[in-house]
Structure formats: C-alpha cells, structure tokens
Design an enzyme around this catalytic site. Structure first.
Site, PDB file in Angstrom:
ATOM      1  N   GLY A 138      -0.695 -43.663  -2.719  1.00 52.02           N
ATOM      2  CA  GLY A 138      -1.234 -42.311  -2.947  1.00 52.02           C
ATOM      3  C   GLY A 138      -0.727 -41.750  -4.267  1.00 52.02           C
ATOM      4  O   GLY A 138       0.468 -41.794  -4.528  1.00 52.02           O
ATOM      5  N   ARG A 196      -4.339 -48.994  -2.951  1.00 52.92           N
ATOM      6  CA  ARG A 196      -3.551 -49.522  -1.829  1.00 52.92           C
ATOM      7  C   ARG A 196      -4.067 -50.951  -1.656  1.00 52.92           C
ATOM      8  O   ARG A 196      -5.228 -51.145  -1.305  1.00 52.92           O
ATOM      9  CB  ARG A 196      -3.795 -48.713  -0.562  1.00 52.92           C
ATOM     10  CG  ARG A 196      -3.435 -47.221  -0.681  1.00 52.92           C
ATOM     11  CD  ARG A 196      -3.364 -46.593   0.711  1.00 52.92           C
ATOM     12  NE  ARG A 196      -3.558 -45.143   0.687  1.00 52.92           N
ATOM     13  CZ  ARG A 196      -2.575 -44.265   0.532  1.00 52.92           C
ATOM     14  NH1 ARG A 196      -1.355 -44.667   0.343  1.00 52.92           N
ATOM     15  NH2 ARG A 196      -2.832 -42.962   0.559  1.00 52.92           N
ATOM     16  N   SER A 197      -3.225 -51.936  -1.953  1.00 54.00           N
ATOM     17  CA  SER A 197      -3.690 -53.325  -1.995  1.00 54.00           C
ATOM     18  C   SER A 197      -3.342 -54.109  -0.734  1.00 54.00           C
ATOM     19  O   SER A 197      -2.184 -54.175  -0.342  1.00 54.00           O
ATOM     20  CB  SER A 197      -3.084 -54.022  -3.206  1.00 54.00           C
ATOM     21  OG  SER A 197      -3.401 -55.385  -3.198  1.00 54.00           O
ATOM     22  N   SER A 209       4.961 -49.806  -1.485  1.00 52.54           N
ATOM     23  CA  SER A 209       4.820 -50.475  -2.784  1.00 52.54           C
ATOM     24  C   SER A 209       6.141 -51.145  -3.178  1.00 52.54           C
ATOM     25  O   SER A 209       6.146 -52.241  -3.737  1.00 52.54           O
ATOM     26  CB  SER A 209       4.430 -49.468  -3.868  1.00 52.54           C
ATOM     27  OG  SER A 209       3.380 -48.658  -3.428  1.00 52.54           O
ATOM     28  N   ARG A 244      -6.838 -11.433  12.386  1.00 52.20           N
ATOM     29  CA  ARG A 244      -7.144 -12.836  12.628  1.00 52.20           C
ATOM     30  C   ARG A 244      -5.912 -13.715  12.526  1.00 52.20           C
ATOM     31  O   ARG A 244      -4.939 -13.372  11.853  1.00 52.20           O
ATOM     32  CB  ARG A 244      -8.140 -13.346  11.580  1.00 52.20           C
ATOM     33  CG  ARG A 244      -9.574 -13.090  11.914  1.00 52.20           C
ATOM     34  CD  ARG A 244     -10.440 -13.605  10.803  1.00 52.20           C
ATOM     35  NE  ARG A 244     -11.839 -13.555  11.146  1.00 52.20           N
ATOM     36  CZ  ARG A 244     -12.814 -13.872  10.296  1.00 52.20           C
ATOM     37  NH1 ARG A 244     -12.518 -14.242   9.067  1.00 52.20           N
ATOM     38  NH2 ARG A 244     -14.070 -13.821  10.685  1.00 52.20           N
ATOM     39  N   MET A 289      -0.813 -31.923   4.528  1.00 55.94           N
ATOM     40  CA  MET A 289      -0.605 -33.382   4.571  1.00 55.94           C
ATOM     41  C   MET A 289       0.869 -33.679   4.804  1.00 55.94           C
ATOM     42  O   MET A 289       1.654 -32.779   5.101  1.00 55.94           O
ATOM     43  CB  MET A 289      -1.065 -34.001   3.259  1.00 55.94           C
ATOM     44  CG  MET A 289      -2.553 -34.256   3.191  1.00 55.94           C
ATOM     45  SD  MET A 289      -2.923 -35.207   1.710  1.00 55.94           S
ATOM     46  CE  MET A 289      -4.603 -35.708   2.068  1.00 55.94           C
ATOM     47  N   GLY A 296       6.416 -17.338   4.199  1.00 61.59           N
ATOM     48  CA  GLY A 296       6.603 -16.339   5.257  1.00 61.59           C
ATOM     49  C   GLY A 296       5.650 -16.529   6.422  1.00 61.59           C
ATOM     50  O   GLY A 296       5.167 -15.555   7.014  1.00 61.59           O
ATOM     51  N   HIS A 339      -7.087 -33.226   0.477  1.00 66.55           N
ATOM     52  CA  HIS A 339      -6.662 -33.877  -0.770  1.00 66.55           C
ATOM     53  C   HIS A 339      -6.432 -32.931  -1.941  1.00 66.55           C
ATOM     54  O   HIS A 339      -5.942 -33.393  -2.978  1.00 66.55           O
ATOM     55  CB  HIS A 339      -7.652 -34.981  -1.140  1.00 66.55           C
ATOM     56  CG  HIS A 339      -7.495 -36.193  -0.270  1.00 66.55           C
ATOM     57  ND1 HIS A 339      -8.005 -36.247   1.002  1.00 66.55           N
ATOM     58  CD2 HIS A 339      -6.852 -37.373  -0.475  1.00 66.55           C
ATOM     59  CE1 HIS A 339      -7.699 -37.411   1.547  1.00 66.55           C
ATOM     60  NE2 HIS A 339      -6.996 -38.117   0.674  1.00 66.55           N
TER      61      HIS A 339
HETATM   62  O1  F6P Z   1       0.893 -40.385   1.300  1.00 61.29           O
HETATM   63  C1  F6P Z   1       0.188 -39.375   0.669  1.00 61.29           C
HETATM   64  C2  F6P Z   1      -0.963 -38.901   1.527  1.00 61.29           C
HETATM   65  O2  F6P Z   1      -1.657 -37.899   0.818  1.00 61.29           O
HETATM   66  C3  F6P Z   1      -0.570 -38.417   2.931  1.00 61.29           C
HETATM   67  O3  F6P Z   1      -0.042 -37.122   2.924  1.00 61.29           O
HETATM   68  C4  F6P Z   1      -1.870 -38.540   3.662  1.00 61.29           C
HETATM   69  O4  F6P Z   1      -1.645 -38.696   5.050  1.00 61.29           O
HETATM   70  C5  F6P Z   1      -2.464 -39.783   3.056  1.00 61.29           C
HETATM   71  O5  F6P Z   1      -1.849 -39.963   1.784  1.00 61.29           O
HETATM   72  C6  F6P Z   1      -3.945 -39.732   2.855  1.00 61.29           C
HETATM   73  O6  F6P Z   1      -4.333 -40.985   2.425  1.00 61.29           O
HETATM   74  P1  F6P Z   1      -5.732 -41.278   1.741  1.00 61.29           P
HETATM   75  O7  F6P Z   1      -5.714 -40.671   0.364  1.00 61.29           O
HETATM   76  O8  F6P Z   1      -5.813 -42.751   1.706  1.00 61.29           O
HETATM   77  O9  F6P Z   1      -6.769 -40.619   2.593  1.00 61.29           O
END
Ligand code: F6P
Length: 320
Positions: A11, A72-73, A105, A163, A170, A186, A250
């Site tokens: 990532g 990611r390989s 990695s 609300r 993440m 907070g 993301h």
């Molecule tokens: O490891 C970083 C990360 O952003 C995590 O927080 C999240 O769970 C994962 O990667 C998401 O992976 P991908 O970008 O493959 O969807």
C-alpha cells in the site's frame, strides 16, 4: 560505482516521494549509482528498472502516492521469479536495495537475501502504523491529517442537526489511526480492535448526556472492528438519533505529505543508506523512543505491534 536501487511496495503512503527524492540525492552524495525499480516487486521481476537521475527526484516532494508506483506481488513467492529478479539486478551491478513498504515486503526481501545475498534496508511505510519495532511508519501523519479534515467537516454538519455520525477509518487490524483521530478530534466513541467496547455502558452515558443537552455524536470506528454499519444502526435504534455512516476509504492514503512525513522520509532513507554502507545487510530502519535506529528483520517480521499503553488508556473513555 556501486549500484543501489529503491522500490516502493504494498500500500502506498504519503512520504514515499520525499523518500525517493532523498534516496537519489543522498546516493549521489555517497558516490553510489542510484536506480529506481518501478512497480515494486513486480518491476523487479520484469526488469522495470531505470537509472535514477536528478530529474526523477525533481518536483515530487509535495506529491502523495509514489511516482515509481507500487504493487502487491504474488509472483515473488515463486523461486523462479526471484531468480529472474536476481539476474536483473546482477546485469546492472545493483548490489543493494531499499524498500519502502510494510512487513510483508520486508519478509519477501529477506527470503531474497537468503537465496541470493542481496543486502536490503526496509523503511516502514504504511498508513496503518502497525509494524513491530517502530513507533512511526512513513505516511501516518499525512493520513491522520486527511482524517482530521474529514472529521472536522463532518462535525460541521453534525452540529447543525441532531444527528450521529459514524466514520470508518482504515488501518487493517490496527486501531492506531482510529484512536489517534478520535482523541484529537474530540470524538465521543472510538471502537478499535485493541479495546473491548460496552454498548450498554455507552447507551447509559448517551441517554444521560442527551438529557443534559447533547445534540450530536461523532463515532470513529476502525475497519478492523467490522462494526461501523451495525453501530450506525444501533445509534439510530438504541440511542434514538438519526444516524449516518461515512467510510473514508482510500482518500486516507492520498494527500500531499505533511512537513513531518517529508522530514521523516529524509531521515529514514538517510539511515537506510548509511546502514547498508556500514554493512547492515538486512535491517529495518525504525523510529523508537524518539530516535532513529535499526531493527533486525526477524524481530520485525515476528513481532506484533501494539499501541502505546498511554493512548489505549486515553481511549478507554471512548468505548464505554
Ligand atoms: O495497508 C494500507 C491499507 O490502506 C489498509 O489500511 C487497508 O486495509 C488496505 O491497505 C486496503 O488495501 P487495498 O488498497 O488493496 O484495497
């Protein structure tokens, strides 16, 4: 001139580009010949490797992501692919590697080192901040600031209505991003994998607070808890507040690296090159107790990161 190459793997995280800049400039300063490997371990296999120039390092310091891309390989698990990768490095005279990535990695490069003897240094880079042996991973500060801005924005609308807002962050199985975000924004609730939560106690607290005038609730939930939709429903049904869920996703991986991440990138990469030149063949650069240093790949790969007791203690009031 001895060749040294950099790659970004797994990532992406903010700070990788400043790290690449420092790598190119400091390698030249040290009399090394720098190379960049595009597309992480995939590019290592496919020989997507280019000599680094000052031009590659120019105009990238403020950019999020990684200009040499990441991957990611799965193929790197195959010894035949690793053999190909080794031949690619040998043909170019690349004798050392630096990888900006996570522990997966680092483990892959450790296997590669044992098979082919190519020394490497790992720079912990992930927004999850979940790597054992280091208190800080490159990109975390930028991610926290992206989250802070999102929560501040949501608070604006939350405070204008009666609300509840649930915000999922993440972090994979680690609650660091969620906890630090909740404390520094907070928030009223924060659910993370590291802390047990008590819905009955939360209900009691909110019933009392609403009777005293509370008009909105902000709840931060780490993705690892897998409870954000359920908590949204619970707030609606049990607390009686109209509720909305925002999954940040993301956007947390993007954004211009903060000053802190730029500086940390420079320090991490400087230590990585210095370590390799001093004969450290397979280490991870770590930031521990406010100091840069080195940790063995074995310890990093086999240890489990835990959030500091102080942060967890402060988080206790947000789970009940
Ligand atoms: O490891 C970083 C990360 O952003 C995590 O927080 C999240 O769970 C994962 O990667 C998401 O992976 P991908 O970008 O493959 O969807």
């Amino acid at each position: 001139m001895s060749g040294i190459a950099i790659m970004t793997s797994g990532g992406d995280s903010a700070g990788m580009n400043p790290g690449i800049k420092r790598f190119v400039e400091y390698s030249f300063e040290c009399g090394l010949k720098p190379w960049v490997i595009y597309d992480g371990l995939e590019g290592l296999i496919d020989d997507n490797i280019q000599p680094a120039t000052h031009a590659i390092a120019g105009g990238i310091i403020y950019k999020g992501g990684t200009v040499i891309r990441s991957a990611r390989s799965k193929r790197f698990f195959d010894p035949a692919m690793r053999q190909r990768a080794f031949e690619n490095l040998k043909a170019k005279g690349i004798e050392r590697l630096i990888v900006l990535g996570g522990d997966g990695s680092f483990r892959a490069l450790d296997v590669f080192y044992r098979e082919h003897g190519v020394p490497f240094a790992g720079v912990p880079s992930t927004i999850d901040n979940d790597i054992y042996g280091t208190d800080y991973c490159l990109g975390v500060d930028t991610a926290l600031n992206v989250i802070r801005e999102a929560i501040d924005g949501i608070r604006d609308t939350a405070s204008s209505f009666n609300r509840a807002f649930v915000i999922e962050t993440m972090g994979r199985d680690c609650g660091y991003l969620a906890l630090v975000s909740a404390l520094t924004s907070g928030a009223e609730i924060c659910l993370i994998p590291e802390l047990a939560y008590d819905l009955e106690a939360l209900k009691k607290r909110f019933v009392e607070e609403i009777a005293q005038g509370r008009s909105y609730i902000i709840a931060i939930v780490a993705e690892g808890v897998k409870f954000a939709p359920q908590l949204t429903e619970w707030l609606e049904e049990e607390i009686g507040m109209e509720s909305r869920l925002t999954t940040l996703g993301h956007i947390q991986r993007g954004g211009s690296p903060t000053v802190y991440d730029r500086r940390m990138a420079f320090e991490f990469v400087t230590y990585a090159i210095d370590g390799l030149l001093a004969g450290r063949d397979e280490s991870v650069v770590v930031y521990k107790d406010a100091r840069m240093g080195y940790e063995s790949i074995d310890r990093v790969a086999n240890g489990t990161y835990s959030i500091s007791p102080m942060l967890l203690k402060m988080g206790q009031k947000l789970v009940r």
